[in-house]
Motif scaffolding. Structure first.
Motif, PDB file in Angstrom:
ATOM      1  N   MET A   1       0.968  -1.303   0.114  1.00 42.91           N
ATOM      2  CA  MET A   1      -0.250  -0.375  -0.026  1.00 42.91           C
ATOM      3  C   MET A   1       0.926   1.259   0.081  1.00 42.91           C
ATOM      4  SD  MET A   1      -2.785   1.061   2.829  1.00 42.91           S
ATOM      5  CE  MET A   1      -4.274  -0.244   2.499  1.00 42.91           C
ATOM      6  N   PRO A   2       1.166   1.766  -1.247  1.00 41.87           N
ATOM      7  CA  PRO A   2       1.685   2.892  -1.013  1.00 41.87           C
ATOM      8  C   PRO A   2       1.260   4.601  -0.553  1.00 41.87           C
ATOM      9  CG  PRO A   2       1.279   2.106  -3.638  1.00 41.87           C
ATOM     10  CD  PRO A   2       0.649   1.800  -2.220  1.00 41.87           C
ATOM     11  N   TYR A   3       2.154   5.482   0.451  1.00 41.93           N
ATOM     12  CA  TYR A   3       1.405   5.837   1.722  1.00 41.93           C
ATOM     13  C   TYR A   3       2.467   7.409   0.648  1.00 41.93           C
ATOM     14  CZ  TYR A   3      -0.640   2.994   4.455  1.00 41.93           C
ATOM     15  OH  TYR A   3      -1.090   2.208   5.389  1.00 41.93           O
ATOM     16  N   VAL A   4       1.252   8.476   0.411  1.00 48.07           N
ATOM     17  CA  VAL A   4       2.261   9.661   0.010  1.00 48.07           C
ATOM     18  C   VAL A   4       2.183  10.884   0.678  1.00 48.07           C
ATOM     19  CG1 VAL A   4       2.270  10.846  -1.968  1.00 48.07           C
ATOM     20  CG2 VAL A   4       2.086   8.827  -2.740  1.00 48.07           C
ATOM     21  N   THR A   5       3.028  11.764   1.581  1.00 48.84           N
ATOM     22  CA  THR A   5       2.984  12.968   1.798  1.00 48.84           C
ATOM     23  C   THR A   5       3.060  14.015   1.105  1.00 48.84           C
ATOM     24  OG1 THR A   5       3.362  11.371   4.046  1.00 48.84           O
ATOM     25  CG2 THR A   5       3.618  13.859   3.799  1.00 48.84           C
ATOM     26  N   VAL A   6       2.555  15.072   1.131  1.00 49.72           N
ATOM     27  CA  VAL A   6       2.450  16.317   0.278  1.00 49.72           C
ATOM     28  C   VAL A   6       2.584  17.019   1.714  1.00 49.72           C
ATOM     29  CG1 VAL A   6       1.419  18.149  -1.494  1.00 49.72           C
ATOM     30  CG2 VAL A   6       1.339  15.799  -1.723  1.00 49.72           C
ATOM     31  N   LYS A   7       3.618  18.182   1.647  1.00 56.38           N
ATOM     32  CA  LYS A   7       3.991  19.188   2.984  1.00 56.38           C
ATOM     33  C   LYS A   7       3.838  20.534   1.364  1.00 56.38           C
ATOM     34  CE  LYS A   7       6.398  16.754   6.138  1.00 56.38           C
ATOM     35  NZ  LYS A   7       7.202  16.953   7.101  1.00 56.38           N
ATOM     36  N   MET A   8       2.751  20.926   1.659  1.00 58.98           N
ATOM     37  CA  MET A   8       2.816  22.938   1.260  1.00 58.98           C
ATOM     38  C   MET A   8       1.889  23.416   2.081  1.00 58.98           C
ATOM     39  SD  MET A   8       0.017  21.906  -1.135  1.00 58.98           S
ATOM     40  CE  MET A   8      -2.488  21.394  -0.552  1.00 58.98           C
ATOM     41  N   LEU A   9       2.206  24.907   1.613  1.00 60.90           N
ATOM     42  CA  LEU A   9       1.613  25.764   2.059  1.00 60.90           C
ATOM     43  C   LEU A   9       0.228  26.221   2.264  1.00 60.90           C
ATOM     44  CD1 LEU A   9       4.115  28.499   1.534  1.00 60.90           C
ATOM     45  CD2 LEU A   9       4.170  27.204   3.880  1.00 60.90           C
ATOM     46  N   GLU A  10      -0.563  26.399   3.408  1.00 65.02           N
ATOM     47  CA  GLU A  10      -1.876  26.590   3.606  1.00 65.02           C
ATOM     48  C   GLU A  10      -2.383  27.787   2.380  1.00 65.02           C
ATOM     49  OE1 GLU A  10      -2.991  27.986   7.107  1.00 65.02           O
ATOM     50  OE2 GLU A  10      -1.730  30.074   6.750  1.00 65.02           O
ATOM     51  N   GLY A  11      -3.294  27.765   1.754  1.00 72.98           N
ATOM     52  CA  GLY A  11      -3.864  28.907   0.828  1.00 72.98           C
ATOM     53  C   GLY A  11      -4.642  27.918  -0.291  1.00 72.98           C
ATOM     54  N   ARG A  12      -4.746  27.132  -0.266  1.00 71.70           N
ATOM     55  CA  ARG A  12      -5.346  25.761  -1.860  1.00 71.70           C
ATOM     56  C   ARG A  12      -6.932  25.243  -1.236  1.00 71.70           C
ATOM     57  NH1 ARG A  12       0.283  25.495  -1.531  1.00 71.70           N
ATOM     58  NH2 ARG A  12       1.594  25.415  -3.429  1.00 71.70           N
ATOM     59  N   THR A  13      -7.786  25.524  -2.406  1.00 70.43           N
ATOM     60  CA  THR A  13      -8.369  25.654  -2.435  1.00 70.43           C
ATOM     61  C   THR A  13      -8.927  23.987  -2.295  1.00 70.43           C
ATOM     62  OG1 THR A  13      -9.181  25.438  -4.649  1.00 70.43           O
ATOM     63  CG2 THR A  13      -9.463  27.914  -3.657  1.00 70.43           C
ATOM     64  N   ASP A  14      -9.911  23.586  -2.057  1.00 65.97           N
ATOM     65  CA  ASP A  14     -10.255  22.228  -1.847  1.00 65.97           C
ATOM     66  C   ASP A  14     -10.182  21.040  -3.014  1.00 65.97           C
ATOM     67  OD1 ASP A  14     -11.186  21.944   0.675  1.00 65.97           O
ATOM     68  OD2 ASP A  14     -13.162  21.636   0.991  1.00 65.97           O
ATOM     69  N   GLU A  15     -11.051  22.164  -4.192  1.00 69.44           N
ATOM     70  CA  GLU A  15     -10.381  21.808  -5.942  1.00 69.44           C
ATOM     71  C   GLU A  15      -9.483  21.944  -5.547  1.00 69.44           C
ATOM     72  OE1 GLU A  15     -12.678  24.338  -4.537  1.00 69.44           O
ATOM     73  OE2 GLU A  15     -14.432  23.649  -4.335  1.00 69.44           O
ATOM     74  N   GLN A  16      -8.773  23.103  -5.693  1.00 72.01           N
ATOM     75  CA  GLN A  16      -7.100  22.288  -5.645  1.00 72.01           C
ATOM     76  C   GLN A  16      -6.059  21.156  -5.735  1.00 72.01           C
ATOM     77  OE1 GLN A  16      -6.548  26.636  -4.510  1.00 72.01           O
ATOM     78  NE2 GLN A  16      -5.364  26.938  -6.990  1.00 72.01           N
ATOM     79  N   LYS A  17      -6.729  20.978  -3.735  1.00 61.57           N
ATOM     80  CA  LYS A  17      -6.891  19.747  -3.217  1.00 61.57           C
ATOM     81  C   LYS A  17      -6.605  18.080  -4.339  1.00 61.57           C
ATOM     82  CE  LYS A  17      -7.041  22.020   0.598  1.00 61.57           C
ATOM     83  NZ  LYS A  17      -7.259  22.718   2.389  1.00 61.57           N
TER      84      LYS A  17
END
Length: 61
Positions: A1-17
């Motif tokens: 089961m692959p697990y991927v973590t994306v770290k980013m600054l806050e501020g993206r919309t739910d649609e972008q995520k």
């Protein structure tokens, strides 16, 4: 089961995520052969005052 973590600054919309999760999942499935239902993506959002580049907090920009 692959697990991927994306770290980013806050501020993206739910649609972008959602679009990000879709593309990351697609890439993992294509490159590893894992089934889509086994791919787990974590999004870790950081506050802009918790992240700095070249000695400057992102919140200062």
């Amino acid at each position: 089961m692959p697990y991927v973590t994306v770290k980013m600054l806050e501020g993206r919309t739910d649609e972008q995520k959602k679009a990000l999760v879709d593309k990351v999942t697609e890439a993992v499935v294509e490159t590893t052969g894992a089934s889509v239902d086994k791919v787990v993506v974590f999004i870790e959002e950081m506050k802009k005052n918790h992240y700095a580049v070249a000695g400057k907090l992102e919140s200062e920009k």
